[in-house]
Design an enzyme around this catalytic site. Sequence first.
Site, PDB file in Angstrom:
ATOM      1  N   TYR A  65       0.453  -0.797  -0.153  1.00  0.00           N
ATOM      2  CA  TYR A  65      -0.007  -0.065  -0.054  1.00  0.00           C
ATOM      3  C   TYR A  65       1.156   1.121  -0.223  1.00  0.00           C
ATOM      4  O   TYR A  65       2.091   1.368   0.615  1.00  0.00           O
ATOM      5  CB  TYR A  65      -0.885   0.161   0.967  1.00  0.00           C
ATOM      6  CG  TYR A  65      -2.333  -0.156   0.498  1.00  0.00           C
ATOM      7  CD1 TYR A  65      -3.286   0.572   0.243  1.00  0.00           C
ATOM      8  CD2 TYR A  65      -2.769  -1.079   1.745  1.00  0.00           C
ATOM      9  CE1 TYR A  65      -4.151   0.430  -0.607  1.00  0.00           C
ATOM     10  CE2 TYR A  65      -4.184  -1.369   0.877  1.00  0.00           C
ATOM     11  CZ  TYR A  65      -4.549  -0.645   0.650  1.00  0.00           C
ATOM     12  OH  TYR A  65      -6.836  -0.408  -0.268  1.00  0.00           O
ATOM     13  N   GLU A 117      -0.396   4.384  -0.606  1.00  0.00           N
ATOM     14  CA  GLU A 117      -1.504   5.965  -1.071  1.00  0.00           C
ATOM     15  C   GLU A 117      -0.611   7.064  -0.391  1.00  0.00           C
ATOM     16  O   GLU A 117       0.795   6.976   0.579  1.00  0.00           O
ATOM     17  CB  GLU A 117      -2.767   5.855   0.554  1.00  0.00           C
ATOM     18  CG  GLU A 117      -3.898   5.182  -0.765  1.00  0.00           C
ATOM     19  CD  GLU A 117      -4.495   4.440   0.911  1.00  0.00           C
ATOM     20  OE1 GLU A 117      -4.156   4.457   1.046  1.00  0.00           O
ATOM     21  OE2 GLU A 117      -6.153   4.992   0.182  1.00  0.00           O
ATOM     22  N   ASP A 169      -6.057  13.542 -25.568  1.00  0.00           N
ATOM     23  CA  ASP A 169      -6.101  11.194 -25.717  1.00  0.00           C
ATOM     24  C   ASP A 169      -5.163  10.748 -26.361  1.00  0.00           C
ATOM     25  O   ASP A 169      -5.798  10.822 -27.347  1.00  0.00           O
ATOM     26  CB  ASP A 169      -7.503  11.668 -24.918  1.00  0.00           C
ATOM     27  CG  ASP A 169      -7.138  10.168 -23.969  1.00  0.00           C
ATOM     28  OD1 ASP A 169      -6.764   9.579 -24.327  1.00  0.00           O
ATOM     29  OD2 ASP A 169      -8.958   9.491 -24.105  1.00  0.00           O
ATOM     30  N   THR A 172      -3.165   5.598 -22.050  1.00  0.00           N
ATOM     31  CA  THR A 172      -2.762   5.006 -21.046  1.00  0.00           C
ATOM     32  C   THR A 172      -1.504   4.279 -22.176  1.00  0.00           C
ATOM     33  O   THR A 172      -0.721   4.913 -21.904  1.00  0.00           O
ATOM     34  CB  THR A 172      -3.908   3.492 -22.165  1.00  0.00           C
ATOM     35  OG1 THR A 172      -3.805   3.637 -23.889  1.00  0.00           O
ATOM     36  CG2 THR A 172      -5.465   3.931 -21.862  1.00  0.00           C
ATOM     37  N   LYS A 228      -1.100   0.569 -25.288  1.00  0.00           N
ATOM     38  CA  LYS A 228      -1.469   0.354 -26.296  1.00  0.00           C
ATOM     39  C   LYS A 228      -0.108   0.278 -27.264  1.00  0.00           C
ATOM     40  O   LYS A 228       0.766  -0.867 -27.313  1.00  0.00           O
ATOM     41  CB  LYS A 228      -2.400   1.208 -26.850  1.00  0.00           C
ATOM     42  CG  LYS A 228      -3.541   1.178 -25.921  1.00  0.00           C
ATOM     43  CD  LYS A 228      -4.506   1.495 -26.631  1.00  0.00           C
ATOM     44  CE  LYS A 228      -5.918   2.203 -25.798  1.00  0.00           C
ATOM     45  NZ  LYS A 228      -6.843   2.518 -24.601  1.00  0.00           N
ATOM     46  N   ARG A 270      -1.164  -2.355 -18.382  1.00  0.00           N
ATOM     47  CA  ARG A 270      -2.319  -2.044 -18.378  1.00  0.00           C
ATOM     48  C   ARG A 270      -2.341  -0.405 -17.412  1.00  0.00           C
ATOM     49  O   ARG A 270      -2.357  -1.381 -16.364  1.00  0.00           O
ATOM     50  CB  ARG A 270      -3.300  -3.037 -18.452  1.00  0.00           C
ATOM     51  CG  ARG A 270      -4.649  -2.825 -18.363  1.00  0.00           C
ATOM     52  CD  ARG A 270      -5.281  -4.241 -19.311  1.00  0.00           C
ATOM     53  NE  ARG A 270      -5.388  -4.373 -20.050  1.00  0.00           N
ATOM     54  CZ  ARG A 270      -5.682  -4.012 -21.636  1.00  0.00           C
ATOM     55  NH1 ARG A 270      -6.658  -3.287 -22.192  1.00  0.00           N
ATOM     56  NH2 ARG A 270      -5.414  -5.447 -22.133  1.00  0.00           N
TER      57      ARG A 270
HETATM   58  N1  DSN Z   1     -11.228   0.487 -25.286  1.00  0.00           N
HETATM   59  C1  DSN Z   1      -9.819   0.964 -26.174  1.00  0.00           C
HETATM   60  C2  DSN Z   1     -10.439   0.654 -27.381  1.00  0.00           C
HETATM   61  O1  DSN Z   1     -10.323  -0.860 -27.747  1.00  0.00           O
HETATM   62  O2  DSN Z   1      -9.294   1.800 -28.431  1.00  0.00           O
HETATM   63  C3  DSN Z   1     -10.366   2.396 -25.606  1.00  0.00           C
HETATM   64  O3  DSN Z   1      -9.795   2.756 -24.489  1.00  0.00           O
END
Ligand code: DSN
Length: 440
Positions: free
Chosen positions: A53, A55, A199, A225, A228, A234
Amino acid sequence: MNMDVLRKQDEEIYGAIAGEVRRQTETLELIASENFASRAVMETCGSVMTNKYAEGYPGKRYYGGCEFVDIAENVARDRAKKLFGCEYVNVQPHSGSSANMGVLFAVLKPGDRIMGLDLSHGGHLTHGSKVNFSGQFFDAHTYGVERETGCIDMNRVEEMALDVRPKLIICGASAYSQGFDFKAFRDVADKAGAFLMADIAHPAGLIAAGLLNDPMPHCHFVTTTTHKTLRGPRGGMIMMGQDFENPLGITVKTKKGVRTKMMSEVIDAEIMPGIQGGPLMHIIAAKGVAFGEALQPEFRDYAVQVRSNAAAMADWFNSLGYNIVSGGTKNHLMLIDLRNKDVTGKVAENLLHEAGITVNKNMVPFDDKSPFVTSGIRVGTPAMTTRGMNESHSEAIAGLIDRVISAANTDSIEKVCREVREDVKAMCQDLPLNDFGPTP
Ligand code: DSN
């Protein structure tokens, strides 16, 4: 990874993981938002840091024993700053949605107006969709792409922004294959008196590699994110090219009196304690590992190949008579409108699944079908490129997809899917995942 302990202890979960290892090993992953993280990233995700933990933030935690997780979070932050050339980063958001929520809740009050790309035109749930917090807490207005071109027209965005006067404009997408002109968006935001948030969850790896426009000099906030095109664990992250005094009137009492909080302090407080509790330290450590990988020259080569593979695939699809929304791709993905092929996105996704090719059905702009059926599929090259595939594989894959879709309404569809599945398996066996993804 060695899973002997799990295998002995829990047959059900072990079985599910073993099945997923087989699936990732033997089938072709073309979901544009997926990738294969490195073994080093996955080892870190499975490390003892999951037990801690922490925080708070490095040096300012609410728990003892944080000396090692502090090291990991500082490394992740420093590497992210270097990778994206930003002054501020928060690596704690559990996901892209939490990152977006962190910014929206930090700068807006319930009912404030926002403007983002429509979900059905390639946007994201958190950019103002009515079924998401972003469309429920805020007065969301959405811009779209043009019917004729499939592209965003900045004149139309400006017209709408001056009419709507949003407090925040969001640029970025989940299914848009053209680049974003962040400078033009900033000009619009300035004219409308709005904050601008980019984003970059989808193209983050390409942006880090310098292949697409850089949002940092133009956007107040940049979210992403990490799993990707960036090929990490993730998770999510918030950045600012430059920190600034928050113009929202949020102050803090200090020994010297009251001062205006920096925006970074406002966002940090919104993430924790605002919307999250304990950070996922195993994931934050793995983000650090992934950023370290992305800082290597090989990552740029990878990103160049991702884009080149997507361009080659889009060209091949075009030559086979497919309609790519916006005509082609400048990034890692393409959205294919299947209406001229007499196949829905749902049917195409299912048949391609039978053939060992994983894609997702996707709404196309001005779609007349529901999100559960859709008229299109979205195809992306980040994962196949991690496998070592190149432009000739891209063309071959477009050919395999075409074989399945062309046979969709014929009696030979089952046979075609079986044959394509064998071709896919052979292709995957030729290019095993080595340092990335599952150990077969
Ligand atoms: N779910 C993701 C995508 O497939 O683009 C975006 O958050």
